[in-house]
Design a protein around this motif. Structure first.
Motif, mmCIF file in Angstrom:
data_model
loop_
_atom_site.group_PDB
_atom_site.id
_atom_site.type_symbol
_atom_site.label_atom_id
_atom_site.label_comp_id
_atom_site.label_asym_id
_atom_site.label_seq_id
_atom_site.Cartn_x
_atom_site.Cartn_y
_atom_site.Cartn_z
ATOM 1 N N TYR A 1 -3.696 15.880 -0.017
ATOM 2 C CA TYR A 1 -3.537 14.436 -0.261
ATOM 3 C C TYR A 1 -2.389 13.871 0.586
ATOM 4 O O TYR A 1 -2.540 12.839 1.247
ATOM 5 C CB TYR A 1 -3.276 14.210 -1.753
ATOM 6 C CG TYR A 1 -2.807 12.820 -2.100
ATOM 7 C CD1 TYR A 1 -3.693 11.751 -2.125
ATOM 8 C CD2 TYR A 1 -1.472 12.572 -2.414
ATOM 9 C CE1 TYR A 1 -3.268 10.483 -2.433
ATOM 10 C CE2 TYR A 1 -1.037 11.302 -2.728
ATOM 11 C CZ TYR A 1 -1.942 10.255 -2.739
ATOM 12 O OH TYR A 1 -1.508 8.999 -3.044
ATOM 13 N N MET B 1 1.249 6.816 -6.620
ATOM 14 C CA MET B 1 0.128 7.704 -6.952
ATOM 15 C C MET B 1 0.483 9.161 -6.676
ATOM 16 O O MET B 1 0.020 10.049 -7.386
ATOM 17 C CB MET B 1 -1.118 7.303 -6.146
ATOM 18 C CG MET B 1 -1.722 5.975 -6.548
ATOM 19 S SD MET B 1 -1.984 5.753 -8.309
ATOM 20 C CE MET B 1 -3.240 6.958 -8.638
ATOM 21 N N ILE C 1 2.250 10.304 -9.689
ATOM 22 C CA ILE C 1 1.302 10.431 -10.813
ATOM 23 C C ILE C 1 0.447 11.695 -10.653
ATOM 24 O O ILE C 1 0.213 12.437 -11.605
ATOM 25 C CB ILE C 1 0.421 9.164 -10.914
ATOM 26 C CG1 ILE C 1 1.285 7.990 -11.381
ATOM 27 C CG2 ILE C 1 -0.741 9.363 -11.877
ATOM 28 C CD1 ILE C 1 0.592 6.639 -11.311
ATOM 29 N N PHE C 2 -0.007 11.954 -9.428
ATOM 30 C CA PHE C 2 -0.793 13.169 -9.178
ATOM 31 C C PHE C 2 0.028 14.417 -9.461
ATOM 32 O O PHE C 2 -0.448 15.359 -10.110
ATOM 33 C CB PHE C 2 -1.295 13.205 -7.736
ATOM 34 C CG PHE C 2 -2.416 12.250 -7.455
ATOM 35 C CD1 PHE C 2 -3.400 12.006 -8.387
ATOM 36 C CD2 PHE C 2 -2.491 11.584 -6.254
ATOM 37 C CE1 PHE C 2 -4.429 11.117 -8.145
ATOM 38 C CE2 PHE C 2 -3.514 10.688 -5.990
ATOM 39 C CZ PHE C 2 -4.479 10.456 -6.936
ATOM 40 N N VAL D 1 0.845 -1.208 0.000
ATOM 41 C CA VAL D 1 0.000 0.000 0.000
ATOM 42 C C VAL D 1 0.877 1.254 0.000
ATOM 43 O O VAL D 1 0.583 2.232 -0.692
ATOM 44 C CB VAL D 1 -0.981 -0.010 1.197
ATOM 45 C CG1 VAL D 1 -1.761 1.297 1.282
ATOM 46 C CG2 VAL D 1 -1.952 -1.167 1.076
ATOM 47 N N VAL E 1 2.107 1.778 -3.523
ATOM 48 C CA VAL E 1 1.032 2.325 -4.375
ATOM 49 C C VAL E 1 0.801 3.802 -4.042
ATOM 50 O O VAL E 1 0.649 4.636 -4.933
ATOM 51 C CB VAL E 1 -0.279 1.510 -4.182
ATOM 52 C CG1 VAL E 1 -1.455 2.183 -4.881
ATOM 53 C CG2 VAL E 1 -0.104 0.101 -4.724
ATOM 54 N N ALA E 2 0.801 4.126 -2.744
ATOM 55 C CA ALA E 2 0.562 5.512 -2.313
ATOM 56 C C ALA E 2 1.645 6.453 -2.841
ATOM 57 O O ALA E 2 1.344 7.540 -3.342
ATOM 58 C CB ALA E 2 0.505 5.573 -0.797
#
Lengths: 76, 181
Positions: free
Chosen positions: A58, A33, A36-37, A26, A29-30
């Protein structure tokens, strides 16, 4: 009988080991991301200030959730 | 904005109504509370018979935090897609930037002078009360038809596009006249 054969998880992992792997997955992935953001919010000229606000909210939320999860994990 | 041509000016930027994102956020919030509701629904008689050790409570807490983290990420994915899904009306063209997913983006453009008809479609209780709907723009020739989905104040969007359309037609007519003379 070895300890590994008693384990309910593959490769003789303990419950803590499985939960740790889950945590790292996790976390990976965090972080992915987050990149990506950042890419999306900075690429399309939506404004650096706006990008910082969104990614900031975020990031703070993510930090809080992941540290709380880590706290639980270390208490197991 | 990167897709604007030299000398082109963005006149109107239209996004989906905030209500669309609010619905998605409510669904995610409901999913976040789902485990808590599940625990709350366990009858007291059953709960009394089950003794939850501190270790079990920590494992459940850990899994719940991971669940919240995943939902938090999904919320920001949805917000990013919502924010990048945009329609830009310039003084020359209508640009439809469709952000379907994080790595799925398509850009449609239609010249304003090619617009043949604009209709609006407001459907449903919330759309009527809050004031959002689809604006359908039919174009002539090879230019694609464009639908501005769940736009805020669709009537005023339609009026503004029609005004710009008329301005472009008038400008083209004037240019043609000047060319003939």
């Amino acid at each position: 009988m070895s300890t590994s054969s008693l384990s309910a998880f593959p490769l003789g992992l303990s419950l803590s080991g499985v939960l740790s792997i889950l945590f790292y997955l996790v976390l990976f992935v965090a972080l992915l991301m987050t990149v990506i953001f950042l890419y999306h919010w900075l690429r399309y000229n939506l404004g650096v200030f706006r990008a910082i606000i969104v990614i900031g909210i975020y990031g703070v939320g993510l930090f809080f959730l992941m540290t709380t999860a880590l706290g639980f994990l270390l208490s197991i | 904005m990167k897709f604007l041509e030299a000398g082109e000016r963005a006149v109107l930027v239209v996004r989906r109504h905030w209500f669309v994102f609010l619905v998605e956020a409510i669904v995610i919030a409901a999913l976040a509370t789902l485990p808590l509701i599940f625990i709350a629904l366990i009858p007291q008689s059953v709960a009394d018979t089950v003794s939850v050790s501190e270790r079990t409570a920590n494992i459940l807490g850990f899994l719940y935090m991971l669940w919240l983290t995943i939902l938090w990420i999904i919320l920001f994915v949805r917000w990013t897609v919502y924010f990048l899904d945009v329609w830009v009306v310039t003084d020359r063209r209508l640009v439809d930037v469709q952000q379907k997913w994080l790595f799925h983006r398509s850009v449609l453009t239609a010249r304003l002078d090619r617009i043949q008809n604009i209709s609006i479609d407001v459907e449903g209780i919330f759309a009527t009360l809050i004031g959002f709907g689809d604006v359908k723009i039919l174009t002539a020739g090879d230019d694609p038809d464009i639908i501005i989905r769940t736009a805020r104040a669709p009537e005023s969007v339609k009026q503004r596009i029609l005004e710009l359309h008329n301005q472009v037609i008038e400008r083209n007519r004037q240019t043609f006249k000047d060319g003939v003379q």
